[in-house]
Design a protein around this motif. Structure first.
Motif, PDB file in Angstrom:
ATOM      1  N   LYS A 234     -12.300  -6.373   8.403  1.00  0.00           N
ATOM      2  CA  LYS A 234     -11.533  -7.099   7.375  1.00  0.00           C
ATOM      3  C   LYS A 234     -12.115  -6.857   5.978  1.00  0.00           C
ATOM      4  O   LYS A 234     -11.440  -7.086   4.988  1.00  0.00           O
ATOM      5  CB  LYS A 234     -11.496  -8.593   7.689  1.00  0.00           C
ATOM      6  N   ASP A 235     -13.365  -6.416   5.918  1.00  0.00           N
ATOM      7  CA  ASP A 235     -13.983  -6.177   4.611  1.00  0.00           C
ATOM      8  C   ASP A 235     -13.707  -4.773   4.083  1.00  0.00           C
ATOM      9  O   ASP A 235     -14.189  -4.417   3.002  1.00  0.00           O
ATOM     10  CB  ASP A 235     -15.496  -6.407   4.697  1.00  0.00           C
ATOM     11  N   LEU A 236     -13.001  -3.963   4.846  1.00  0.00           N
ATOM     12  CA  LEU A 236     -12.730  -2.596   4.407  1.00  0.00           C
ATOM     13  C   LEU A 236     -11.393  -2.560   3.693  1.00  0.00           C
ATOM     14  O   LEU A 236     -10.392  -3.014   4.231  1.00  0.00           O
ATOM     15  CB  LEU A 236     -12.731  -1.656   5.615  1.00  0.00           C
ATOM     16  N   ARG A 237     -11.426  -2.044   2.487  1.00  0.00           N
ATOM     17  CA  ARG A 237     -10.236  -2.133   1.645  1.00  0.00           C
ATOM     18  C   ARG A 237      -9.328  -0.910   1.762  1.00  0.00           C
ATOM     19  O   ARG A 237      -8.125  -1.008   1.662  1.00  0.00           O
ATOM     20  CB  ARG A 237     -10.657  -2.310   0.180  1.00  0.00           C
ATOM     21  N   LYS A 238      -9.935   0.264   1.935  1.00  0.00           N
ATOM     22  CA  LYS A 238      -9.135   1.489   1.849  1.00  0.00           C
ATOM     23  C   LYS A 238      -8.322   1.720   3.104  1.00  0.00           C
ATOM     24  O   LYS A 238      -8.638   1.201   4.173  1.00  0.00           O
ATOM     25  CB  LYS A 238     -10.068   2.678   1.638  1.00  0.00           C
ATOM     26  N   SER A 239      -7.292   2.506   2.974  1.00  0.00           N
ATOM     27  CA  SER A 239      -6.544   2.924   4.153  1.00  0.00           C
ATOM     28  C   SER A 239      -6.179   4.397   3.984  1.00  0.00           C
ATOM     29  O   SER A 239      -5.595   4.758   2.977  1.00  0.00           O
ATOM     30  CB  SER A 239      -5.289   2.090   4.312  1.00  0.00           C
ATOM     31  N   PRO A 240      -6.517   5.259   4.904  1.00  0.00           N
ATOM     32  CA  PRO A 240      -7.327   4.978   6.075  1.00  0.00           C
ATOM     33  C   PRO A 240      -8.803   4.810   5.717  1.00  0.00           C
ATOM     34  O   PRO A 240      -9.252   5.280   4.666  1.00  0.00           O
ATOM     35  CB  PRO A 240      -7.133   6.232   6.927  1.00  0.00           C
TER      36      PRO A 240
END
Ligand code: SF4
Ligand code: FES
Lengths: 134, 282
Positions: B116-122
């Motif tokens: 949940k703390d990861l902002r980028k996609s992918p």
């Protein structure tokens, strides 16, 4: 069926732009770059000595160049890099505790404070010797 | 032999499936995480030396919940989508130091980083930088192990006392002197963050130096002379240019950058002393 081991370690190539990956790498590179400016200042001082040795006219010409606007800007840039070098160096010195308080290294702010205080006192002594101030 | 089954006629055997269509692997009974309405896209660095000469990326989109860490995502992929994905892990709690990987370009313990703390996609997950890749996220740790061994990471005694006389005792204050360095879990994140190691794999590097300091500061140790000689070399502590990133990424706050500077100070003091003092007082 006999199994076969395929061990082919793959060595990746590091990009020449690795130092743009995060701001701390960039700050490190800038700190390394400060040495170039410190050397540049050393050359300016040598130039000054050379001008001094070559007689009063030559020294006057040097002083005129020294106080010209571009030179003041150059000196300002050099000062900025020298300050950056000093400040990051003081931060680095906190990694080696000179003494311990109740078995623990002193707080970072205290160590930096001591170094900065010594720095200011020494600078004042030099200023006093050179210019008779304060 | 009335109950014995009659042998089946050969013609009743179903023909083997054509070789080009392998049967799908049985799906293990791993349920999708409960309450997971969100999905996350991961881009995972893969290297399969038996299939291709170069590493490549593969994307997976998986459902996740807020309490899932990156390692849970890797386990989900391995259990549900692609059982060939290779990575190391053991404890799931930041103790074993085996689950390190580069996530979005910075070295992390995958068991300690929440999705949940990861902002980028992918989200890009790659094997730890600066190490040779063996397979997918697995890197070659052999050079690291050799560095650890090179610093005499054990208590060296000049005068060994007999066992009956008991252990070498230490006060809490003496323990405190090296406790920080002793917390290292050998996760190698500091090596992945170190540009000097990235430039020259011969560099002793952060964790091995911190380990050396751990024994240097141990009141029971008497092997300082050889240990300092082993680390105070051009590929040892003196190669460190103090970038400091190792201490930033260290999940155990070992401060290996600080350890190296302390070793430099010790080595320099030892050199000065040997130059200035008469032999008898060194
Ligand atoms: S010093 Fe920190 S980052 Fe380096 S191996 Fe030890 S625990 Fe990991
Ligand atoms: S699985 Fe052990 S440290 Fe992450």
């Amino acid at each position: 069926m006999a199994t076969q081991t395929v061990r082919k370690p793959y060595v990746r190539h590091r990009s020449a732009w690795w130092w743009t990956k995060n701001p701390r790498y960039l700050l490190f590179q800038v700190r390394e770059l400060t040495s170039v400016f410190v050397v540049a200042y050393a050359f300016l001082l040598l130039w000054q000595l050379w001008a001094l040795r070559s007689g009063p006219e030559s020294y006057d010409a040097f002083l005129q160049m020294w106080y010209s606007r571009p030179m003041v800007i150059v000196n300002g840039i050099i000062l900025a890099f020298a300050l950056l070098h000093s400040v990051t160096w003081f931060a680095a010195t906190t990694k080696v505790p000179l003494f311990r308080i109740h078995g623990r290294p002193p707080p970072v702010a205290l160590t930096i404070g001591i170094y900065v205080a010594i720095w200011i006192v020494l600078s004042l002594v030099v200023a006093k010797l050179l210019y008779g101030v304060p | 032999m009335a109950g014995a089954p009659a042998p089946k006629p050969a013609s009743a055997t179903p023909p083997p499936p054509p070789r080009s269509v392998p049967p799908p692997p049985p799906k293990p009974a791993v349920p999708a995480p409960k309450g997971s309405s969100k999905t996350i896209k991961l881009r995972i660095g893969r290297y399969r030396p038996e299939r291709s000469a170069e590493p490549f990326y593969q994307e997976f989109t998986i459902p996740y919940r807020d309490d899932m860490v990156v390692l849970d995502a890797l386990n989900y992929i391995k259990d549900r989508i692609d059982p060939t994905l290779a990575y190391r892990w053991s404890c799931r709690m930041g103790i074993c130091g085996s689950c390190g990987a580069d996530v979005e370009g910075s070295p992390k313990l995958t068991c300690a980083l929440y999705l949940k703390d990861l902002r980028k996609s992918p989200v890009t997950i790659e094997p730890l930088a600066n190490f040779a890749v063996l397979k997918d996220l697995i890197v070659d740790i052999e050079p690291f192990m050799e560095k650890l061994e090179s610093v005499n990471p054990y208590i060296v005694r000049g005068d060994e006392k007999p066992i009956e006389r008991g252990e070498y005792r230490q006060t809490p204050e003496e323990l405190e002197l090296y406790r920080q360095q002793s917390l290292c879990i050998n996760c190698m994140l500091c090596y992945a963050a170190c540009p000097v190691y990235g430039h020259d794999e011969k560099f002793l590097g952060p964790a091995a130096s911190a380990l050396a300091l751990r024994y240097e500061m141990d009141s029971r140790d008497q092997g300082s002379e050889e240990r300092l000689a082993a680390v105070a070399t051009s590929h040892g502590i003196w190669q460190c240019t103090f970038v400091g990133e190792c201490s930033v990424v260290c999940p155990k706050h070992v401060d290996p950058a600080g350890a190296i500077q302390q070793l430099k100070a010790r080595a320099a003091t030892r050199l000065m002393r040997s130059m200035l003092l008469p032999l008898s007082t060194r």
